[in-house]
Design a protein around this motif. Structure first.
Motif, PDB file in Angstrom:
ATOM      1  N   ILE A  58      11.631  11.797   0.833  1.00 64.29           N
ATOM      2  CA  ILE A  58      11.564  13.059   0.822  1.00 64.29           C
ATOM      3  C   ILE A  58      10.625  13.557   1.818  1.00 64.29           C
ATOM      4  CG2 ILE A  58      10.407  15.019  -0.461  1.00 64.29           C
ATOM      5  CD1 ILE A  58      11.243  13.804  -2.884  1.00 64.29           C
ATOM      6  N   MET A  59       9.440  12.718   2.113  1.00 65.02           N
ATOM      7  CA  MET A  59       8.475  13.121   3.221  1.00 65.02           C
ATOM      8  C   MET A  59       9.290  13.080   4.642  1.00 65.02           C
ATOM      9  SD  MET A  59       5.144  10.779   2.084  1.00 65.02           S
ATOM     10  CE  MET A  59       4.370  11.052   3.898  1.00 65.02           C
ATOM     11  N   THR A  60      10.273  11.956   4.754  1.00 62.69           N
ATOM     12  CA  THR A  60      10.902  11.866   5.934  1.00 62.69           C
ATOM     13  C   THR A  60      11.733  13.038   6.375  1.00 62.69           C
ATOM     14  OG1 THR A  60      11.083   9.313   5.527  1.00 62.69           O
ATOM     15  CG2 THR A  60      12.557  10.412   7.305  1.00 62.69           C
ATOM     16  N   TRP A  61      12.333  13.718   5.373  1.00 57.69           N
ATOM     17  CA  TRP A  61      12.956  14.992   5.590  1.00 57.69           C
ATOM     18  C   TRP A  61      12.163  15.865   6.041  1.00 57.69           C
ATOM     19  CZ3 TRP A  61      17.772  15.050   6.952  1.00 57.69           C
ATOM     20  CH2 TRP A  61      18.826  14.141   6.411  1.00 57.69           C
TER      21      TRP A  61
ATOM     22  N   ALA B 287       0.911  -1.223  -0.017  1.00 55.56           N
ATOM     23  CA  ALA B 287      -0.027  -0.028   0.088  1.00 55.56           C
ATOM     24  C   ALA B 287       0.710   1.249  -0.086  1.00 55.56           C
ATOM     25  CB  ALA B 287      -0.948   0.112   1.286  1.00 55.56           C
ATOM     26  N   ALA B 288       2.291   1.114   0.233  1.00 56.21           N
ATOM     27  CA  ALA B 288       2.970   2.274   0.221  1.00 56.21           C
ATOM     28  C   ALA B 288       3.227   2.837  -0.978  1.00 56.21           C
ATOM     29  CB  ALA B 288       4.381   1.732   1.111  1.00 56.21           C
ATOM     30  N   SER B 289       3.783   4.208  -0.916  1.00 50.05           N
ATOM     31  CA  SER B 289       4.524   5.124  -2.005  1.00 50.05           C
ATOM     32  C   SER B 289       5.815   4.465  -2.450  1.00 50.05           C
ATOM     33  CB  SER B 289       4.428   6.453  -1.615  1.00 50.05           C
ATOM     34  OG  SER B 289       3.065   7.136  -1.436  1.00 50.05           O
ATOM     35  N   THR B 290       6.264   5.412  -3.469  1.00 48.04           N
ATOM     36  CA  THR B 290       7.542   4.913  -4.016  1.00 48.04           C
ATOM     37  C   THR B 290       8.613   5.148  -2.788  1.00 48.04           C
ATOM     38  OG1 THR B 290       7.994   6.991  -5.000  1.00 48.04           O
ATOM     39  CG2 THR B 290       6.925   5.188  -6.147  1.00 48.04           C
TER      40      THR B 290
END
Length: 338
Positions: free
Chosen positions: A297-300, A288-291
């Motif tokens: 990028i989201m983590t940063w 179900a996850a994104s790439t």
């Protein structure tokens, strides 16, 4: 840990933060006619959440946005299958927000009474339906190989989910009563304390039944430990309230909601939405996850901005930490005609 696991954990933390913070908001709204016997008492009651309620809802927006970005297939199936339930929650939250903002615009008893009813309903409906939704996410829903929801709105109203809704409704009401006892003095404080014991007993029974039932679905020693810890915090919070230690009581009910939420998300992992049709059709943290690039990028972004948001909200609570009572809202002097 893989980035998918980190983002599942972060989303669980965001939902937990929302349930803990918005939980006492809902509780205060539901208890408004019980603790607020006249206009001044109701003003005191609502002023306790006035500076923070909209900030608490930010956690919901961030949790929903993070789910959409990190697990788009989870978001798509969840918001299509739970569409009517989530729409009802959204409408209730909108009406509640309007009521909190517009109630004080006109100094009229009828105007206040109508908006008070909206506040009560706009608090109780989400408090109930969030529990129903979370319980269905943990239990699973009918879903085919295409990951499309194959049920209806009434599929969600199963006994386990309804018990989950009753549990969140009672826990939030108790959380709100303890918060009012912590944040007020005088009549509102005394009335809030009076409703803590009956709400506490009802919450213990409902939460024990719901978390016990959850363990029969896919329990482990970790989820059992979390469930027991939640029960101990709830009992400890009730004892603290009985002893007049409102701060510890509030910490106890907050920890109860947080640990109950942790129990649900730990039971769910590594699924994000199980399929009751066939376990092979379940959505997981992997399918179900994104790439990976999106998650990186989201983590940063999360590392930079999450501490800032938490610090700002913590500062808001610190600024508005004082207790409130009738003496803070004196009755207007009536002019006598000559």
């Amino acid at each position: 840990m893989a980035l998918t696991d980190i983002w599942f954990l972060l989303i669980a933390v965001l939902w937990t933060g929302y349930l803990v913070l918005e939980g006492f908001d809902f509780g205060v709204g539901m208890l408004l006619p019980i603790v607020g016997r006249d206009a001044i008492d109701r003003k005191v009651t609502l002023r306790t959440i006035g500076p923070v309620w909209d900030g608490n809802e930010v956690w919901l927006l961030v949790a929903g946005g993070a789910t959409f970005a990190a697990f788009p297939f989870w978001y798509a199936t969840l918001f299509s299958g739970f569409y009517l339930a989530l729409l009802i929650i959204l409408v209730a939250l909108i009406l509640r927000g309007i009521a909190l903002e517009y109630r004080g615009k006109i100094d009229d008893a009828t105007w206040h009474r109508r908006w008070d009813l909206v506040i009560v309903g706009g608090s109780a409906v989400p408090a109930l339906l969030w529990g129903v939704a979370l319980a269905n996410i943990v239990r699973g829903v009918p879903m085919g190989a295409d990951h499309e929801f194959a049920g209806s709105f009434f599929t969600l109203l199963n006994p386990y989910a309804l018990l989950g809704g009753l549990t969140t409704l009672l826990l939030f009401a108790l959380h709100g009563a303890v918060f009012l006892a912590l944040k007020t003095h005088g009549d509102v404080h005394d009335r809030a304390l009076k409703v803590v014991p009956p709400l506490g007993i009802a919450s213990v029974v409902a939460a024990a039944g719901f978390l016990g039932w959850t363990q029969t679905l896919d329990g482990s020693w970790i989820t059992w430990a979390l469930a027991v810890a939640a029960a101990l915090c709830l009992i400890g919070g009730l004892i603290a309230s009985r002893l007049g230690r409102e701060g510890w009581a509030f910490l106890g009910t907050a920890a109860t909601i947080a640990l109950a939420s942790a129990t649900l998300f730990t039971t769910l992992y590594p699924n994000v939405l199980p399929s009751t049709t066939d376990p092979a059709f379940s959505l997981t943290t992997l399918n179900a996850a994104s790439t990976p690039y999106t998650l990186k990028i989201m983590t940063w972004v999360a590392v930079i901005f999450t501490p800032l948001v938490v610090l700002y909200q913590g500062y808001t609570y610190w600024v508005f930490r004082a207790r409130l009572g009738r003496t803070d809202f004196p009755t207007p002097v009536q002019k006598v005609a000559s």
